[in-house]
Design a protein around this motif. Structure first.
Motif, PDB file in Angstrom:
ATOM      1  N   PRO A 164       0.800  -1.234   0.000  1.00  0.00           N
ATOM      2  CA  PRO A 164       0.000   0.000   0.000  1.00  0.00           C
ATOM      3  C   PRO A 164       0.827   1.275   0.000  1.00  0.00           C
ATOM      4  O   PRO A 164       0.289   2.347  -0.293  1.00  0.00           O
ATOM      5  N   GLN A 165       2.132   1.179   0.295  1.00  0.00           N
ATOM      6  CA  GLN A 165       2.965   2.387   0.263  1.00  0.00           C
ATOM      7  C   GLN A 165       3.050   2.983  -1.130  1.00  0.00           C
ATOM      8  O   GLN A 165       3.373   4.166  -1.289  1.00  0.00           O
ATOM      9  N   TYR A 166       2.727   2.191  -2.148  1.00  0.00           N
ATOM     10  CA  TYR A 166       2.781   2.695  -3.521  1.00  0.00           C
ATOM     11  C   TYR A 166       1.481   3.386  -3.938  1.00  0.00           C
ATOM     12  O   TYR A 166       1.369   3.862  -5.071  1.00  0.00           O
ATOM     13  N   ASN A 167       0.501   3.455  -3.049  1.00  0.00           N
ATOM     14  CA  ASN A 167      -0.773   4.097  -3.387  1.00  0.00           C
ATOM     15  C   ASN A 167      -0.758   5.607  -3.171  1.00  0.00           C
ATOM     16  O   ASN A 167      -1.691   6.292  -3.598  1.00  0.00           O
ATOM     17  N   HIS A 168       0.271   6.138  -2.516  1.00  0.00           N
ATOM     18  CA  HIS A 168       0.220   7.545  -2.119  1.00  0.00           C
ATOM     19  C   HIS A 168       0.160   8.477  -3.322  1.00  0.00           C
ATOM     20  O   HIS A 168      -0.480   9.532  -3.258  1.00  0.00           O
ATOM     21  N   THR A 169       0.792   8.094  -4.443  1.00  0.00           N
ATOM     22  CA  THR A 169       0.809   8.986  -5.605  1.00  0.00           C
ATOM     23  C   THR A 169      -0.583   9.150  -6.188  1.00  0.00           C
ATOM     24  O   THR A 169      -1.042  10.270  -6.451  1.00  0.00           O
ATOM     25  N   HIS A 170      -1.287   8.035  -6.390  1.00  0.00           N
ATOM     26  CA  HIS A 170      -2.624   8.193  -6.977  1.00  0.00           C
ATOM     27  C   HIS A 170      -3.622   8.761  -5.972  1.00  0.00           C
ATOM     28  O   HIS A 170      -4.628   9.346  -6.372  1.00  0.00           O
ATOM     29  N   LEU A 171      -3.336   8.639  -4.683  1.00  0.00           N
ATOM     30  CA  LEU A 171      -4.212   9.287  -3.710  1.00  0.00           C
ATOM     31  C   LEU A 171      -4.049  10.807  -3.753  1.00  0.00           C
ATOM     32  O   LEU A 171      -5.013  11.553  -3.544  1.00  0.00           O
ATOM     33  N   GLN A 172      -2.839  11.273  -4.057  1.00  0.00           N
ATOM     34  CA  GLN A 172      -2.643  12.704  -4.270  1.00  0.00           C
ATOM     35  C   GLN A 172      -3.391  13.167  -5.517  1.00  0.00           C
ATOM     36  O   GLN A 172      -3.996  14.241  -5.530  1.00  0.00           O
ATOM     37  N   LEU A 173      -3.359  12.337  -6.573  1.00  0.00           N
ATOM     38  CA  LEU A 173      -4.108  12.647  -7.789  1.00  0.00           C
ATOM     39  C   LEU A 173      -5.599  12.702  -7.493  1.00  0.00           C
ATOM     40  O   LEU A 173      -6.312  13.604  -7.963  1.00  0.00           O
ATOM     41  N   GLN A 174      -6.085  11.755  -6.714  1.00  0.00           N
ATOM     42  CA  GLN A 174      -7.498  11.740  -6.334  1.00  0.00           C
ATOM     43  C   GLN A 174      -7.888  13.037  -5.629  1.00  0.00           C
ATOM     44  O   GLN A 174      -8.926  13.639  -5.935  1.00  0.00           O
ATOM     45  N   GLY A 191      -6.570  -2.093  -3.492  1.00  0.00           N
ATOM     46  CA  GLY A 191      -5.985  -1.079  -2.624  1.00  0.00           C
ATOM     47  C   GLY A 191      -6.964   0.048  -2.369  1.00  0.00           C
ATOM     48  O   GLY A 191      -8.172  -0.053  -2.611  1.00  0.00           O
ATOM     49  N   GLU A 192      -6.442   1.151  -1.871  1.00  0.00           N
ATOM     50  CA  GLU A 192      -7.257   2.333  -1.567  1.00  0.00           C
ATOM     51  C   GLU A 192      -7.365   3.246  -2.770  1.00  0.00           C
ATOM     52  O   GLU A 192      -6.360   3.440  -3.460  1.00  0.00           O
TER      53      GLU A 192
END
Length: 277
Positions: A164-174, A191-192
């Protein structure tokens, strides 16, 4: 097809930040480029691969160019060489410099594994599409231009449950997209944030009689063609229960391909500067 007029910041951002690649000096005959992607045998995926290779050959005629797929299943099905074999071949041809351009959205698990490999030639890894905050803003501006008027817009990424540490980029995009456009919902296959937003927009989609899917995937592979847009009962389009349109995947878009070429050119120039210093 009617699309929303994108916010002024999105249109200006695309205009100002359409990357102008700077040319570096590249040593002929001894420089190679490897394009690396995960892979799919779907004809749509193969067509995009062919287009990318053609554009890279025009952009870097002085470099040996290869494409390597990470998927062993696809390599075996298509009779393609693996990374080690390609590197050995390039070394035998006299290659001294290899830049690997990962055709990836972000520097996630696949790139981390690649950087740990020991191969026949030293590799320099060029940046993925989203390397910093400015890149995320650029992609958000591109997505705004693709939103369709009159129906819910669903932006979809792959996501990562295992790491899940790799999800932070698309969460910023979201965060950027949802904050700036009330017509956008953001979901992921895993993932989230997960598929919940897709289910949440179903009433609005059925009221509008349509939905528009914007896949934030590099290639039109199985996830896009089957999981999202397929005709089977469990595809997202079928679950929404209305006619769905879709934007092209990222590498089907000229601006994204140009940005990857700029990434590669920048990596080649940086390596040339180091070699000449």
């Amino acid at each position: 097809m009617q699309y929303n007029r994108a916010p002024i910041w999105a249109r200006l951002y695309c205009l100002v930040h359409y990357w102008n690649p700077c040319a570096g000096e590249i040593s002929p005959m001894t420089t190679s480029i490897i394009l690396r992607a995960f892979g799919s045998s779907l004809p749509q995926h193969r067509a995009v691969r062919a287009l990318i290779m053609e554009e890279y050959q025009r952009a870097f005629p002085q470099c040996a160019l290869r494409m390597v797929l990470a998927s062993r299943r696809v390599r075996e099905a298509e009779g393609l060489a693996d990374m080690n074999t390609v590197c050995q071949e390039l070394k035998s041809l006299g290659t001294e410099r290899v830049v690997v351009q990962h055709l990836l959205l972000l520097a996630g698990q696949m790139r981390a594994e690649a950087e740990g490999e020991t191969l026949a030639v030293p590799l320099q890894h060029a940046a993925p599409l989203l390397a910093d905050a400015a890149d995320i803003q650029w992609l958000a501006a591109q997505i705004h231009l693709q939103c369709r008027e009159g129906c819910p817009n669903l932006v979809v990424v792959h996501g990562n449950t295992t790491n899940p540490q790799y999800n932070h980029t698309h969460l910023q995009l979201q965060e950027i997209l949802v904050r700036s456009n009330a017509a956008i919902r953001f979901a992921s296959l895993e993932g989230e944030p997960g598929p919940g937003p897709m289910h949440a927009i179903r009433p609005a989609a059925q009221a509008a009689g349509c939905a528009h899917i914007i896949p934030v995937f590099l290639f039109p592979g199985g996830h896009v063609q089957e999981d999202l847009l397929g005709s089977q009962a469990d595809s997202w389009a079928s679950q929404l229960g209305v006619p769905c349109t879709a934007s092209p995947t990222l590498l089907e878009q000229e601006a994204v391909r140009a940005r990857f070429i700029a990434r590669t050119r920048q990596a080649l120039a940086a390596e040339a500067d180091v070699s000449g210093s």
